[in-house]
Design a protein around this motif. Structure first.
Motif, PDB file in Angstrom:
ATOM      1  N   GLY A  12     -38.371 121.409   7.578  1.00 48.18           N
ATOM      2  CA  GLY A  12     -37.504 121.452   6.658  1.00 48.18           C
ATOM      3  C   GLY A  12     -38.300 121.701   5.244  1.00 48.18           C
ATOM      4  O   GLY A  12     -37.798 122.468   4.405  1.00 48.18           O
ATOM      5  N   SER A  16     -39.235 125.643   3.161  1.00 53.26           N
ATOM      6  CA  SER A  16     -38.348 126.031   2.032  1.00 53.26           C
ATOM      7  C   SER A  16     -39.311 125.965   0.849  1.00 53.26           C
ATOM      8  O   SER A  16     -39.125 126.823  -0.075  1.00 53.26           O
ATOM      9  N   LEU A  35     -36.903 129.322   6.482  1.00 58.67           N
ATOM     10  CA  LEU A  35     -36.952 129.273   8.060  1.00 58.67           C
ATOM     11  C   LEU A  35     -35.561 129.851   8.517  1.00 58.67           C
ATOM     12  O   LEU A  35     -34.809 129.087   8.558  1.00 58.67           O
ATOM     13  N   ALA A 112     -31.103 127.317  12.697  1.00 62.12           N
ATOM     14  CA  ALA A 112     -32.045 126.760  11.771  1.00 62.12           C
ATOM     15  C   ALA A 112     -31.844 126.704  10.246  1.00 62.12           C
ATOM     16  O   ALA A 112     -32.082 125.671   9.637  1.00 62.12           O
ATOM     17  N   ALA A 115     -29.188 124.243   9.289  1.00 58.01           N
ATOM     18  CA  ALA A 115     -29.671 122.838   8.641  1.00 58.01           C
ATOM     19  C   ALA A 115     -30.380 122.818   7.620  1.00 58.01           C
ATOM     20  O   ALA A 115     -29.838 121.784   6.743  1.00 58.01           O
ATOM     21  N   LEU A 116     -31.102 123.854   7.289  1.00 63.84           N
ATOM     22  CA  LEU A 116     -31.825 123.822   5.884  1.00 63.84           C
ATOM     23  C   LEU A 116     -30.679 123.913   4.833  1.00 63.84           C
ATOM     24  O   LEU A 116     -30.759 123.243   3.531  1.00 63.84           O
ATOM     25  N   LEU A 117     -29.584 124.835   5.084  1.00 60.98           N
ATOM     26  CA  LEU A 117     -28.563 124.985   3.912  1.00 60.98           C
ATOM     27  C   LEU A 117     -27.577 123.959   3.568  1.00 60.98           C
ATOM     28  O   LEU A 117     -27.460 123.440   2.577  1.00 60.98           O
ATOM     29  N   ILE A 118     -27.471 122.882   4.769  1.00 62.87           N
ATOM     30  CA  ILE A 118     -26.971 121.589   4.586  1.00 62.87           C
ATOM     31  C   ILE A 118     -27.663 120.603   3.592  1.00 62.87           C
ATOM     32  O   ILE A 118     -27.245 120.025   2.914  1.00 62.87           O
ATOM     33  N   GLY A 119     -28.750 120.960   3.892  1.00 65.16           N
ATOM     34  CA  GLY A 119     -29.846 120.046   3.011  1.00 65.16           C
ATOM     35  C   GLY A 119     -29.631 120.512   1.534  1.00 65.16           C
ATOM     36  O   GLY A 119     -29.896 119.491   0.648  1.00 65.16           O
ATOM     37  N   TRP A 120     -29.417 121.681   1.535  1.00 66.26           N
ATOM     38  CA  TRP A 120     -29.183 122.417  -0.143  1.00 66.26           C
ATOM     39  C   TRP A 120     -27.763 121.896  -0.680  1.00 66.26           C
ATOM     40  O   TRP A 120     -27.411 122.407  -1.656  1.00 66.26           O
TER      41      TRP A 120
END
Lengths: 145, 155
Positions: A12, A16, A35, A112, A115-120
């Motif tokens: 993660g 980014s 990613l 993948a 998951a990164l976009l949910i963090g954003w």
């Protein structure tokens, strides 16, 4: 806890941050582009096609992370041994790969990047994650029968 | 012939890709199998969380990636990057949702997400290599024949 932190750092944080901060390209690229297997494969393939022909496919530039992932898998397997092999017919995997890339390009991201976009904090990624969950559920229903 | 920025970006993404592939192979990272496990045995996941949250976090993939990405988001914010969310368009989201359902179905049938198949190919699995061949041909097929159709349906 160590595994969790390593995953958070490598899957993660590192992609980014390097992609958006070190390259000073936060304005050009879409959100959380560090990613994403399908996006980077798309960029690489379309860059090659554009270089070789006059097709003018859409690309953000040569991103080699897919080749890096393959090399990383090789190094990891040398160091710590292989995981269990895949089950199924080879031709089926060819067709599944074809369909997977087409559907992922319709979606515009792979899991993948979801998951990164949910963090954003992206709503779009949450909607798509629900879609992927629905798809997995449909397959499990069919498999149970 | 590539511009200087492109060379740097290619090298950097390659380095990050090696790190991601190595860690993925060692920890068997896959973004589809956790969803499968969650849908097959929800009560098992619940008891796992109840028994030991730490062990659950070690085993899972999504919490790690989400937390790491959120930390990166905060860092970028602190560095002063403008990270506004784009406006969602209904047509795009509907087309993407249909794509997501199909993608989930296909990936569950293949038994792994594209990241899983890439590090599996690095291990030397012939079936994963055949998946990758279809994967890259699919990209070219999409851009030759389907791009205009999708853009027309969801501008």
């Amino acid at each position: 806890m160590r595994k969790f932190l390593v995953k958070a750092l490598v899957l993660g944080f590192l992609p980014s941050l390097t992609f958006h901060a070190l390259l000073e390209a936060a304005a050009i690229f879409p959100q959380a582009y560090g990613l994403c297997v399908i996006c980077h494969a798309r960029d690489l393939v379309n860059y090659l096609v554009d270089s070789l022909t006059q097709a003018r496919f859409f690309t953000y530039g040569p991103h080699l992370s897919v080749l890096g992932i393959i090399l990383g898998g090789y190094l990891g397997a040398r160091r710590g041994g292989r995981t269990s092999p895949l089950q199924g017919r080879t031709l089926d995997f060819f067709l599944l790969g074809f369909l997977a890339s087409v559907t992922a390009l319709v979606m515009g991201m792979c899991t993948a990047r979801i998951a990164l976009l949910i963090g954003w904090g992206s709503l779009e990624a949450v909607i798509y994650l629900l879609g992927v969950l629905l798809g997995v559920l449909l397959w499990l229903r069919r498999e149970k029968r | 012939m590539a511009a200087e920025g492109e060379t740097l970006r290619a090298l950097l993404t390659f380095a990050v890709g090696v790190a991601v592939g190595y860690i993925s192979q060692r920890y068997a990272v896959c973004f589809i199998s956790p969803l499968k496990r969650l849908l097959l045995l929800p009560q098992l996941v619940y008891y796992q969380i109840k028994a030991s949250l730490r062990e659950f976090l070690d085993e899972s993939v999504y919490p790690g990636a989400v937390v790491g990405s959120f930390a990166a988001f905060l860092c970028l914010r602190a560095l002063g990057y403008n990270l506004g969310q784009p406006h969602l368009r209904v047509g795009g989201v509907v087309a993407g949702f249909v794509g997501a359902v199909l993608f989930g179905y296909v990936s569950a049938a293949a038994g792994g997400c594209p990241l899983h198949m890439h590090w599996k190919a690095g291990e030397g699995d012939k079936k994963a290599w055949s998946y990758l061949l279809g994967f890259y041909l699919g990209i070219i097929y999409f851009y030759l024949f389907l791009k205009d159709l999708v853009m027309e349906l969801a501008p």
